[in-house]
Design a protein around this motif. Structure first.
Motif, short mmCIF file in Angstrom:
data_model
loop_
_atom_site.label_atom_id
_atom_site.label_comp_id
_atom_site.label_asym_id
_atom_site.label_seq_id
_atom_site.Cartn_x
_atom_site.Cartn_y
_atom_site.Cartn_z
N ASP A 20 -14.03 37.61 -13.38
CA ASP A 20 -14.49 37.76 -15.01
C ASP A 20 -14.11 36.85 -15.84
OD1 ASP A 20 -15.80 39.93 -13.99
OD2 ASP A 20 -14.23 41.34 -13.92
N ASP A 21 -12.58 36.19 -15.74
CA ASP A 21 -13.01 34.85 -15.46
C ASP A 21 -13.36 33.57 -15.81
OD1 ASP A 21 -10.94 32.37 -16.38
OD2 ASP A 21 -9.17 33.79 -16.26
N PHE A 22 -13.73 33.43 -17.49
CA PHE A 22 -14.91 32.86 -17.34
C PHE A 22 -14.61 31.19 -16.88
CE2 PHE A 22 -15.04 35.36 -21.42
CZ PHE A 22 -16.55 35.60 -21.04
N ASN A 23 -12.95 30.79 -16.44
CA ASN A 23 -13.29 29.91 -16.20
C ASN A 23 -13.63 29.63 -15.18
OD1 ASN A 23 -11.79 28.04 -18.42
ND2 ASN A 23 -9.51 29.29 -17.49
N ASN A 29 -20.16 28.72 -11.56
CA ASN A 29 -21.61 27.99 -11.40
C ASN A 29 -21.98 26.57 -11.05
OD1 ASN A 29 -24.08 28.71 -13.09
ND2 ASN A 29 -23.09 26.95 -14.28
N GLU A 30 -20.72 25.51 -11.64
CA GLU A 30 -20.66 24.27 -11.21
C GLU A 30 -20.52 23.70 -9.52
OE1 GLU A 30 -20.99 21.13 -13.14
OE2 GLU A 30 -21.34 22.93 -13.81
N TYR A 31 -19.93 24.83 -8.93
CA TYR A 31 -19.70 24.02 -7.66
C TYR A 31 -19.90 25.40 -6.21
CZ TYR A 31 -17.89 19.72 -9.41
OH TYR A 31 -18.08 18.35 -10.53
N GLY A 32 -20.15 25.99 -7.15
CA GLY A 32 -20.64 27.78 -6.63
C GLY A 32 -19.22 28.00 -4.94
N PRO A 33 -19.69 28.60 -4.44
CA PRO A 33 -18.92 29.49 -3.57
C PRO A 33 -17.07 28.28 -2.69
CG PRO A 33 -20.64 30.38 -3.29
CD PRO A 33 -20.44 29.38 -3.57
N LEU A 34 -18.30 27.28 -2.42
CA LEU A 34 -17.09 26.15 -1.69
C LEU A 34 -16.78 25.43 -3.38
CD1 LEU A 34 -17.40 24.11 0.45
CD2 LEU A 34 -18.78 22.17 -0.55
N GLY A 35 -16.42 25.55 -4.41
CA GLY A 35 -15.50 25.16 -5.06
C GLY A 35 -14.46 25.50 -5.40
N GLN A 36 -14.56 27.62 -5.31
CA GLN A 36 -14.26 27.82 -5.28
C GLN A 36 -13.09 28.39 -4.09
OE1 GLN A 36 -11.99 30.17 -7.24
NE2 GLN A 36 -11.10 31.35 -5.61
N THR A 37 -13.68 27.62 -2.74
CA THR A 37 -12.63 27.35 -2.11
C THR A 37 -11.81 26.79 -2.62
OG1 THR A 37 -14.12 28.54 -0.60
CG2 THR A 37 -12.49 27.65 0.68
N ILE A 38 -12.43 25.24 -2.88
CA ILE A 38 -11.22 24.18 -2.55
C ILE A 38 -10.26 25.04 -3.96
CG2 ILE A 38 -11.24 22.08 -4.10
CD1 ILE A 38 -14.02 21.66 -2.90
N GLU A 89 -10.61 19.89 -16.44
CA GLU A 89 -11.41 20.01 -17.32
C GLU A 89 -11.51 21.30 -17.62
OE1 GLU A 89 -16.01 18.31 -18.32
OE2 GLU A 89 -15.33 17.74 -16.90
N ILE A 90 -12.17 22.39 -17.17
CA ILE A 90 -12.11 23.70 -18.02
C ILE A 90 -10.98 24.65 -17.98
CG2 ILE A 90 -14.05 23.65 -16.90
CD1 ILE A 90 -13.60 25.63 -14.26
N GLY A 91 -9.75 23.76 -18.05
CA GLY A 91 -8.38 24.51 -18.19
C GLY A 91 -7.42 25.04 -16.85
N LEU A 92 -8.75 25.58 -15.39
CA LEU A 92 -7.43 25.43 -14.90
C LEU A 92 -6.06 25.37 -13.99
CD1 LEU A 92 -10.86 26.69 -12.70
CD2 LEU A 92 -8.81 28.48 -14.09
N THR A 104 -0.58 22.05 -11.30
CA THR A 104 0.14 22.68 -11.92
C THR A 104 -1.03 23.33 -13.02
OG1 THR A 104 2.05 24.01 -13.03
CG2 THR A 104 1.75 21.76 -13.23
N SER A 105 -0.16 24.63 -13.79
CA SER A 105 -0.94 24.95 -14.91
C SER A 105 -0.13 26.16 -15.74
CB SER A 105 -2.25 25.73 -15.14
OG SER A 105 -2.05 27.20 -13.90
N VAL A 106 -0.63 26.38 -16.52
CA VAL A 106 -0.12 27.56 -17.50
C VAL A 106 -0.13 29.11 -16.91
CG1 VAL A 106 0.09 28.69 -19.50
CG2 VAL A 106 -0.39 26.70 -19.47
N GLY A 107 -1.49 29.21 -15.79
CA GLY A 107 -1.56 29.96 -15.37
C GLY A 107 -0.62 30.76 -13.95
N VAL A 108 -1.19 28.82 -13.34
CA VAL A 108 0.01 29.25 -12.37
C VAL A 108 1.57 28.99 -12.59
CG1 VAL A 108 1.30 27.81 -10.25
CG2 VAL A 108 -1.63 27.93 -10.77
#
Length: 282
Positions: A20-23, A29-38, A89-92, A104-108
């Motif tokens: 449900d996270d917009f990022n 939406n941009e790269y599909g399941p393959l992008g999420q897996t990466i 670019e989207i903040g992840l 790394t990131s703030v969320g991480v």
């Protein structure tokens, strides 16, 4: 002498509303399941080391990710790097630290802090949040120079231009999604020839008349990793009514002929019985 505290994690939490996270929605939406897996593989690599991942060369990281996922699904390093930079670019991921080959990131770091709340771990390097989990005003540390930022921005534009270097549609959104679909096909299989691309475009044009429907078809094919396009909804063909047979006219004509033949036959029989001519009255 005490043992050095372990910095890496054996596990990390994943919220049930993760998708449900917009990022994450943007990434899918941009790269599909393959992008999420990466992205998920990179997270595991980060938490295995601690709360950040330093890599000598991003290309080496891309090779390791390809081996992890399997080169049946992704073959080119440029695609993996493109996904990682899009995550920043989207903040992840933190964009400035990524430019220094640090991921790394703030969320991480927030999730890392929750797991290691009782551990005495040195969090001075590349730490982005305060005690309340809010981003630090002076983060990130060891920022790069303005010249390096300009070089990085130029490289980023060059990578983005590789995706949209061809124009197949005047609609920019449709053309971008179509190029992303072609890029996905090229990374998950043999490189498409110009004839194959034209065939795919003709196929897409035949399935929808307006750009909005075409956009939906391309996104569906990209998200599912399809090798072809399919209509979003089946249109029912109007059945043409069969012409009625002129049975009434045919039967009437046939009956009229039979009545005439019967009358002639009756006359012949009567004539034979009487042995003479028969005079009929109208």
């Amino acid at each position: 002498m005490g043992r050095k505290p372990k910095t890496g994690l054996d596990y990390f939490p994943k919220d049930v509303d993760y998708y449900d996270d917009f990022n994450i929605m943007d990434l899918m939406n941009e790269y599909g399941p393959l992008g999420q897996t990466i992205y998920d593989v990179v997270l595991c690599m980060i938490y295995h080391e601690g709360y950040y991942l330093e890599v000598p060369k991003m290309e080496q990281l891309a090779v390791k990710i390809i081996k992890t996922i399997g080169n049946r699904w992704v073959k080119k390093k440029d695609f993996v790097l493109q996904v990682i930079h899009y995550c920043a670019e989207i903040g992840l991921f933190d964009q400035d630290l990524l430019n220094q080959n640090v991921i790394t990131s703030v969320g991480v770091q927030r999730r890392y802090k929750e797991v290691t709340v009782r551990n005495k771990v040195d969090r001075s390097k590349y730490w982005l949040i305060d005690e309340n989990g809010q981003p630090l005003l002076n983060a990130p540390q060891n920022s790069i120079s303005a010249t390096e930022k300009d070089i990085s921005a130029t490289e980023k534009r060059q990578k983005e231009s590789k995706v949209n270097k061809n124009i197949y549609y005047s609609n920019p959104d449709l053309n971008r999604e179509f190029c992303l679909y072609l890029d996905m096909r090229n990374h998950t299989g043999p490189t498409l020839s110009a004839e194959q691309i034209n065939a795919l475009k003709e196929e897409l044009d035949s399935l929808a008349e307006n750009d909005s429907d075409k956009l939906g078809i391309v996104r569906k094919a990209f998200g599912g990793g399809y090798k072809s396009f399919f209509p979003t909804s089946k249109k029912r063909k109007k059945s043409t009514p069969k012409p009625k047979k002129e049975e009434t006219i045919h039967n009437f004509t046939q009956r009229e002929v039979k009545d005439c033949e019967f009358e002639n036959l009756e006359k012949k029989l009567l004539k034979k019985q009487l042995g003479g001519d028969i005079t009929t009255y109208g």
